[in-house]
Design an enzyme around this catalytic site. Sequence first.
Site, short mmCIF file in Angstrom:
data_model
loop_
_atom_site.label_atom_id
_atom_site.label_comp_id
_atom_site.label_asym_id
_atom_site.label_seq_id
_atom_site.Cartn_x
_atom_site.Cartn_y
_atom_site.Cartn_z
N HIS A 144 21.31 16.00 40.82
CA HIS A 144 21.56 14.84 39.96
C HIS A 144 22.56 13.86 40.60
O HIS A 144 22.63 13.78 41.82
CB HIS A 144 22.00 15.30 38.56
CG HIS A 144 21.12 16.41 38.05
ND1 HIS A 144 19.89 16.16 37.46
CD2 HIS A 144 21.25 17.75 38.11
CE1 HIS A 144 19.32 17.33 37.17
NE2 HIS A 144 20.11 18.30 37.55
N HIS A 167 22.66 23.52 40.93
CA HIS A 167 22.46 22.96 39.59
C HIS A 167 23.16 23.82 38.55
O HIS A 167 23.58 24.94 38.84
CB HIS A 167 20.95 22.93 39.26
CG HIS A 167 20.21 21.89 40.04
ND1 HIS A 167 19.75 20.72 39.47
CD2 HIS A 167 19.87 21.84 41.36
CE1 HIS A 167 19.15 20.00 40.41
NE2 HIS A 167 19.20 20.65 41.56
N GLU A 220 26.52 18.01 34.22
CA GLU A 220 26.08 18.88 35.31
C GLU A 220 26.40 18.26 36.68
O GLU A 220 26.84 18.94 37.60
CB GLU A 220 24.58 19.14 35.19
CG GLU A 220 24.02 19.99 36.31
CD GLU A 220 22.50 20.13 36.26
OE1 GLU A 220 21.88 19.65 35.29
OE2 GLU A 220 21.94 20.70 37.21
N GLU A 242 20.84 27.88 39.90
CA GLU A 242 21.33 27.49 38.58
C GLU A 242 22.55 28.36 38.30
O GLU A 242 22.43 29.53 37.95
CB GLU A 242 20.26 27.70 37.50
CG GLU A 242 19.02 26.83 37.65
CD GLU A 242 19.20 25.38 37.15
OE1 GLU A 242 20.35 25.02 36.78
OE2 GLU A 242 18.20 24.63 37.17
ZN LIG Z 1 19.91 20.32 37.38
#
Ligand SMILES: [Zn+2]
Length: 484
Positions: free
Chosen positions: A315, A382, A329, A449
Amino acid sequence: MKNRSKFYKVGLFFILCTLIIAVPYKESKVNAASANFYDIPSSYWASQEIRYLSSRSIINGYQNSKGSYFAPERTVTRAQAAKMIVLAKGANEARVSERVFSDVSKGHWAAGWIQKAVQLNIFDGKKDGTFAPDEPLKRSQMAKIIVKAFGLTVENNEVEPFTDVYINHEFRPYVSTLYQLGITTGSGNQFNPGKHIKRSEFATFLTRTLNTSYRKIPSTDKQPNLETKPTQSAKTATVTADILNVRSGSSTNSRVIGQLSFGNIVNITFVDGGWARILYNDQVGYVSASYLNIGSTTSEAINLENQVIVLDAGHGGKDPGAIGHGMYEKDIVFEVVNLLEQKMKDTGAKVILTRSSDVYPSLNDRVKIANQNGADIFVSVHANAGPSTAHGTETYYDSSKNPQSAEGKKLAAEIQQQIVSLLGTRDRGVKDAEFLVITQTKMPSVLVELGFISNSDDAKKLAEQRSLFADAIYNGILAYYEKR
Ligand SMILES: [Zn+2]
């Protein structure tokens, strides 16, 4: 004729010698074959070790009407241990001319072995002048005997790998030595120093001492079952909090037994569930691992000078990614990736970031950066989101289009394991999925993640433990390279 007869005698002597040498040799071969003890199936945990020792006639089985058996659960007496260790040292029994100890007469079956063991400084008698030949040997005593008998040394025998062999334990240096050399793994976090040693255990210890290929060298992996793989050996860490409580157990409910302050250096024996076990004033204590900067034992050993590593903070800019608990995030992963970049640079690797500020490169831009720079690995970072109850870490690779998916899967597994181990997050596993940045890149590529921003426990970790997340990914990358 006289000469000929002499020649004949010499010849006969030679043949006799050959026979004398050949017969025991043949016998030991027979022993090796009969090492198929009926109570030791090949699936038995120590079958290889028992076979190794019995084929060398260092340990023998027993006979009954059913055949030969080993009795692996039987304890080992001091006299039996003396004989086996003298044999393992390649020595023979001493000639005994008088009583050896007040309780070991000249005619005792093990008198010569006991005398030899004492001569070799392997065994001591008791303070009262006895030897107690029939007393079962404890595991702690066995550790001391093996270390002394074989002159085993390690750099630092202060390392305390088991909770029941604490720092000022009489036998700790010996147990620590055996642990570090891969001769003992203990059971769980315990060594059980006071337990009597069983024949199967004794055979295992002795075999691992004699033949290094049987050893179980401590690994830095997370160890759910410590019977087979021990926890990692000690390394140092620096305290990063102003004040850090040292607790008696790995929980915030555990009693505070002391405090550390910023910059203190501690020896940690392992990290699990976010807690580091440390040595504090000669006792075992636990501190939150998130306030430690843990040195990697592998960083000096591994050189990644010719490697190009692309790190992708997910992102950025207009795209905040997931939002929760007052965090974006994009900010979490940006900081983790920057901390990781610093660590990775110390390995000599060329580290390239897909973004070095709060901007949004497209997914295709990120892929291009990796492919055009000839990256050797690609790691995209992430944070997850979902229902508030969902939590944990997961790491993805792609098997649909990525040409290096087998390597990607290995890299994913190492990173996943490190995060779960260091942060104590739930292990949601290594998964296969077609995220664009890992399908279109040509090198081993993973997408991590870290945890769920939408879950309060994970969010706390994502807020406060970014350095530890970076440590974990770093450790995972190094572990991957070490095994490659
Ligand atoms: Zn993400």
